[in-house]
Design an enzyme around this catalytic site. Structure first.
Site, PDB file in Angstrom:
ATOM      1  N   ASP A  63       0.781  -3.418  -2.703  1.00  0.00           N
ATOM      2  CA  ASP A  63       0.553  -2.815  -1.389  1.00  0.00           C
ATOM      3  C   ASP A  63       1.081  -3.718  -0.260  1.00  0.00           C
ATOM      4  OD1 ASP A  63      -1.556  -4.296  -2.052  1.00  0.00           O
ATOM      5  OD2 ASP A  63      -2.946  -3.155  -1.364  1.00  0.00           O
ATOM      6  N   ASP A  70       0.540 -11.120   1.459  1.00  0.00           N
ATOM      7  CA  ASP A  70       0.020 -11.901   2.398  1.00  0.00           C
ATOM      8  C   ASP A  70       0.289 -13.267   2.382  1.00  0.00           C
ATOM      9  OD1 ASP A  70      -1.993 -12.093   4.541  1.00  0.00           O
ATOM     10  OD2 ASP A  70      -3.440 -12.909   3.486  1.00  0.00           O
ATOM     11  N   LYS A 108       3.421  -9.624   5.248  1.00  0.00           N
ATOM     12  CA  LYS A 108       3.114 -10.545   6.361  1.00  0.00           C
ATOM     13  C   LYS A 108       3.902 -11.820   6.179  1.00  0.00           C
ATOM     14  CE  LYS A 108      -1.630  -8.883   6.441  1.00  0.00           C
ATOM     15  NZ  LYS A 108      -3.078  -9.455   6.578  1.00  0.00           N
ATOM     16  N   PHE A 154      -4.899  -7.265  10.130  1.00  0.00           N
ATOM     17  CA  PHE A 154      -5.459  -6.693   8.864  1.00  0.00           C
ATOM     18  C   PHE A 154      -5.325  -5.115   8.913  1.00  0.00           C
ATOM     19  CE2 PHE A 154      -8.479  -5.402   5.763  1.00  0.00           C
ATOM     20  CZ  PHE A 154      -8.403  -6.496   4.880  1.00  0.00           C
ATOM     21  N   ASP A 167      -7.836  -1.401   1.504  1.00  0.00           N
ATOM     22  CA  ASP A 167      -9.118  -1.416   1.835  1.00  0.00           C
ATOM     23  C   ASP A 167      -9.572  -2.334   2.791  1.00  0.00           C
ATOM     24  OD1 ASP A 167      -9.302  -3.042  -0.341  1.00  0.00           O
ATOM     25  OD2 ASP A 167     -11.272  -2.608  -0.548  1.00  0.00           O
ATOM     26  N   ARG A 176      -9.521   3.353   2.072  1.00  0.00           N
ATOM     27  CA  ARG A 176      -8.573   3.434   1.104  1.00  0.00           C
ATOM     28  C   ARG A 176      -7.593   4.843   1.237  1.00  0.00           C
ATOM     29  NH1 ARG A 176      -7.901  -0.731  -2.283  1.00  0.00           N
ATOM     30  NH2 ARG A 176      -9.889  -1.216  -3.327  1.00  0.00           N
TER      31      ARG A 176
END
Ligand code: IMP
Length: 193
Positions: free
Chosen positions: A106, A109, A137, A158, A165, A171
């Protein structure tokens, strides 16, 4: 559930935009498979829970109705800060040996999750382990990992929705939105009155 049942978080990518971009990514994946002359389809592995909706779309659009295997990776205890340690679980049945694995994520990071999964599947004898992620990111990267297919790059915010979630919440939001505590509080106060 209608989006109005949720706080009015700022929409970063609408559901439509995500689906359109996923379509483009799948075209790139198919192009690369053709160029490589791949004899076998890739072994698709979704990093759950967050990547389920993205993986479902990829599965739907990619030729061959391939199975999507699932592996669980967690580095977030609670809240919005990564713990730095990646725990993998599940996925013992994934036939990675001798296959080209395509991870479906998904969001990337720090990069630790993708790195841990690549080491895991290459260690199991996968021929290669590529990564497709809906979001990335780049400014947050701690571990340099090559990402083969990236939906959108985003700043250090975020995000929740479309599978992602915050402590198990949000979600089911259809769009990708930015989590803001003030917006959430205002909504909770309005609901309470
Ligand atoms: P990494 O190992 O630091 O790259 O973290 C990847 C995982 O952290 C993703 O699969 C998500 O589960 C979670 N994550 C990172 N950033 C966010 C975010 O903005 N929203 C929701 N989950 C996130």
């Amino acid at each position: 559930m209608p989006q109005s049942s949720f706080p009015a978080f700022r929409v970063l990518f609408s559901n439509d935009a995500i689906l359109r971009r996923t379509h483009e990514l799948v075209r790139c994946i198919e192009h690369d498979l053709r160029v490589a002359g791949a004899k076998e389809p890739p072994c698709l592995v979704a990093v759950i829970e967050g990547a389920r909706p993205f993986a479902r779309q990829v599965q739907k659009l990619l030729a061959g109705n391939l199975p999507v295997y699932e592996v669980r990776a967690s580095s977030y205890g609670t809240g919005t800060v990564s713990s730095g340690k990646v725990a993998l679980s599940g996925g013992a049945e994934i036939p990675a040996r001798g296959r080209h694995v395509l991870l479906l994520e998904d969001i990337v990071d720090t990069g630790r999750t993708i790195k841990a999964l690549q080491e895991h599947f290459l260690g199991q004898g996968a021929l290669s382990c590529r990564a497709a992620t809906m979001l990335s990111k780049p400014s947050r990267r701690v571990v340099q990992v090559p990402l083969d297919y990236v939906g959108f790059e985003i700043p250090d915010e975020f995000v929740i929705g479309f599978g992602m979630d915050l402590d198990g919440r949000y979600r089911e939001l259809p769009d990708v939105v930015v989590y803001e505590q003030d917006v959430e509080r205002a909504f909770q106060q309005a609901v309470a009155h």
